[in-house]
Motif scaffolding. Sequence first.
Motif, mmCIF file in Angstrom:
data_model
loop_
_atom_site.group_PDB
_atom_site.id
_atom_site.type_symbol
_atom_site.label_atom_id
_atom_site.label_comp_id
_atom_site.label_asym_id
_atom_site.label_seq_id
_atom_site.Cartn_x
_atom_site.Cartn_y
_atom_site.Cartn_z
ATOM 1 N N GLY A 112 -48.628 13.483 83.499
ATOM 2 C CA GLY A 112 -48.804 14.340 84.666
ATOM 3 C C GLY A 112 -48.084 13.874 85.922
ATOM 4 O O GLY A 112 -48.009 14.608 86.898
ATOM 5 N N THR A 116 -41.566 13.481 82.375
ATOM 6 C CA THR A 116 -40.617 14.301 81.616
ATOM 7 C C THR A 116 -39.607 14.977 82.540
ATOM 8 O O THR A 116 -38.404 15.001 82.258
ATOM 9 C CB THR A 116 -41.364 15.384 80.808
ATOM 10 N N THR A 117 -40.123 15.508 83.631
ATOM 11 C CA THR A 117 -39.247 16.182 84.601
ATOM 12 C C THR A 117 -38.204 15.204 85.135
ATOM 13 O O THR A 117 -37.018 15.550 85.246
ATOM 14 C CB THR A 117 -40.096 16.728 85.775
ATOM 15 N N GLU A 284 -39.515 20.687 91.896
ATOM 16 C CA GLU A 284 -39.617 20.860 90.444
ATOM 17 C C GLU A 284 -38.287 21.172 89.775
ATOM 18 O O GLU A 284 -38.170 21.127 88.554
ATOM 19 C CB GLU A 284 -40.612 21.976 90.131
HETATM 20 P P1 GDP Z 1 -45.415 14.226 82.703
HETATM 21 O O1 GDP Z 1 -46.702 14.575 82.044
HETATM 22 O O2 GDP Z 1 -45.526 12.954 83.478
HETATM 23 O O3 GDP Z 1 -44.245 14.227 81.808
HETATM 24 O O4 GDP Z 1 -45.213 15.322 83.850
HETATM 25 P P2 GDP Z 1 -44.208 16.559 83.910
HETATM 26 O O5 GDP Z 1 -42.820 16.085 84.001
HETATM 27 O O6 GDP Z 1 -44.546 17.517 82.850
HETATM 28 O O7 GDP Z 1 -44.593 17.131 85.344
HETATM 29 C C1 GDP Z 1 -45.891 17.546 85.708
HETATM 30 C C2 GDP Z 1 -45.781 18.630 86.775
HETATM 31 O O8 GDP Z 1 -45.269 18.060 87.972
HETATM 32 C C3 GDP Z 1 -44.836 19.742 86.400
HETATM 33 O O9 GDP Z 1 -45.401 20.962 86.831
HETATM 34 C C4 GDP Z 1 -43.577 19.443 87.198
HETATM 35 O O10 GDP Z 1 -42.830 20.581 87.510
HETATM 36 C C5 GDP Z 1 -44.151 18.809 88.437
HETATM 37 N N1 GDP Z 1 -43.217 17.909 89.113
HETATM 38 C C6 GDP Z 1 -42.525 16.851 88.601
HETATM 39 N N2 GDP Z 1 -41.777 16.244 89.538
HETATM 40 C C7 GDP Z 1 -41.993 16.913 90.704
HETATM 41 C C8 GDP Z 1 -41.520 16.761 92.073
HETATM 42 O O11 GDP Z 1 -40.748 15.872 92.440
HETATM 43 N N3 GDP Z 1 -42.004 17.669 92.974
HETATM 44 C C9 GDP Z 1 -42.882 18.663 92.643
HETATM 45 N N4 GDP Z 1 -43.279 19.480 93.583
HETATM 46 N N5 GDP Z 1 -43.338 18.816 91.388
HETATM 47 C C10 GDP Z 1 -42.904 17.967 90.426
#
Ligand code: GDP
Length: 303
Positions: A112, A116-117, A284
Motif C-alpha cells: 500500500g 508497485t507504482t 499517481e
Molecule cells: P503497493 O501495494 O505498495 O505496491 O502500492 P501501489 O503501488 O499499488 O500503490 C497504492 C496506491 O497509492 C495506488 O492507488 C497508487 O496510485 C497510489 N500512489 C502511489 N504512489 C503515489 C504518489 O506518489 N502519489 C499519490 N497521490 N498516490 C500514489
Amino acid sequence: REEIEQGLEKTRQSVFAKLSKAVAGKSKVDAEVLDDLEEVLISSDVGIDTTLKIIEAIEERVARDKYLGTSELNQILREEIAGLLKSKEGADSGFSLPEKRPYVLMVVGVNGVGKTTTIGKLANQFKKAGLSVVLGAADTFRAAAVDQLEIWSERVDVPIVKQAMGSDPASVAFDAVQSAISRNADVVIIDTAGRLHNKVNLMNELSKIKRVMQKLVPDAPHEVLLVLDASTGQNALEQAKQFSKATQITALALTKLDGTAKGGVAIGISDQLQIPVKYIGVGEGIDDLRVFDKEAFVNSLFE
Ligand code: GDP
C-alpha cells in the motif's frame, strides 16, 4: 524545481504558514520562538529526535551570536535541514548505474505504500533513458501484487518474470536476473513482499533472494530501495527502522508527498537512518516520480 514545489505544496503551505506565525511580531529568536519552532517541526512530522537536534543547533547559534533576528532564522533552518538530508546536491542524485550490467535493484516496502507504482515509474524512467529493463515479480505472497506489476510491465512495455502464486521469491529473483542476462538487459528491478509483521521471515526471505541473485551477479543487489508512504508520517519512520533491521537499505523513495503536509518526515528519516532519500512520488501518474533534490526540497519548504 517547480515540479517538486507542486508535489510539496501541502507541506510547504503548512510549514511556511506555521513558521511565519511562530515568528510573527518578534524581532529576535527567543525562548518562545524556539518553543513555537519546535512545535512547527514536530507537527510537520520531522520527528522528535531530529527536531531537538535542530532546535539545539539554533540555540547554540543564538548563544554564540548573542543576538539572532527572526529574519535570519529561515536561512539557518535551511542550512540545518540541508545538513541533515543525506542526499547529494543537485538534481542528478538518482541511481548511478555501474559499468557492468545488469544493474540489480531490489525494492522493499509494506503493502500500500506505492511500491508497485514506484517500480513502474522507475522502469519508465530507465527506459526513457535508453536502458532496457526486466521486472521480477518476487512478491509471490499476494496475487494482486503480481497482477499490479504486470499492468505496469504492459504500460511501460518491459518484460516481467513471474511464477505461480506462493512460489519461492528467491527462485523468481534468480529467473529474473537470468532473463536479464540472457536478454542483455541493463536493469532488473525485483519486487519483494513487504511483510513486516514477521521480521525473521522477512529477513530470511530477503537474504535468500540476495544470496541466490549473487550466484549470477556477485555484487547484486546494487541498491536496496525502501519505499515509504510519506503521508503516514512517523509510521514511515518506524517502518524504515524495522526494515533497516531486516536488511541493509541503501536508498529511500518517499511516495504520496503530493497529498500530505507531512513532508518533514523526509528530514527525520534521513537523519535518523543515515540513508539518502533518492526519489519522491508526487502523484499517481507514470511521470510523477522525481529524483530527490535536496536544495529544491529545502527551498520549497521555506519559500
Ligand atoms: P503497493 O501495494 O505498495 O505496491 O502500492 P501501489 O503501488 O499499488 O500503490 C497504492 C496506491 O497509492 C495506488 O492507488 C497508487 O496510485 C497510489 N500512489 C502511489 N504512489 C503515489 C504518489 O506518489 N502519489 C499519490 N497521490 N498516490 C500514489
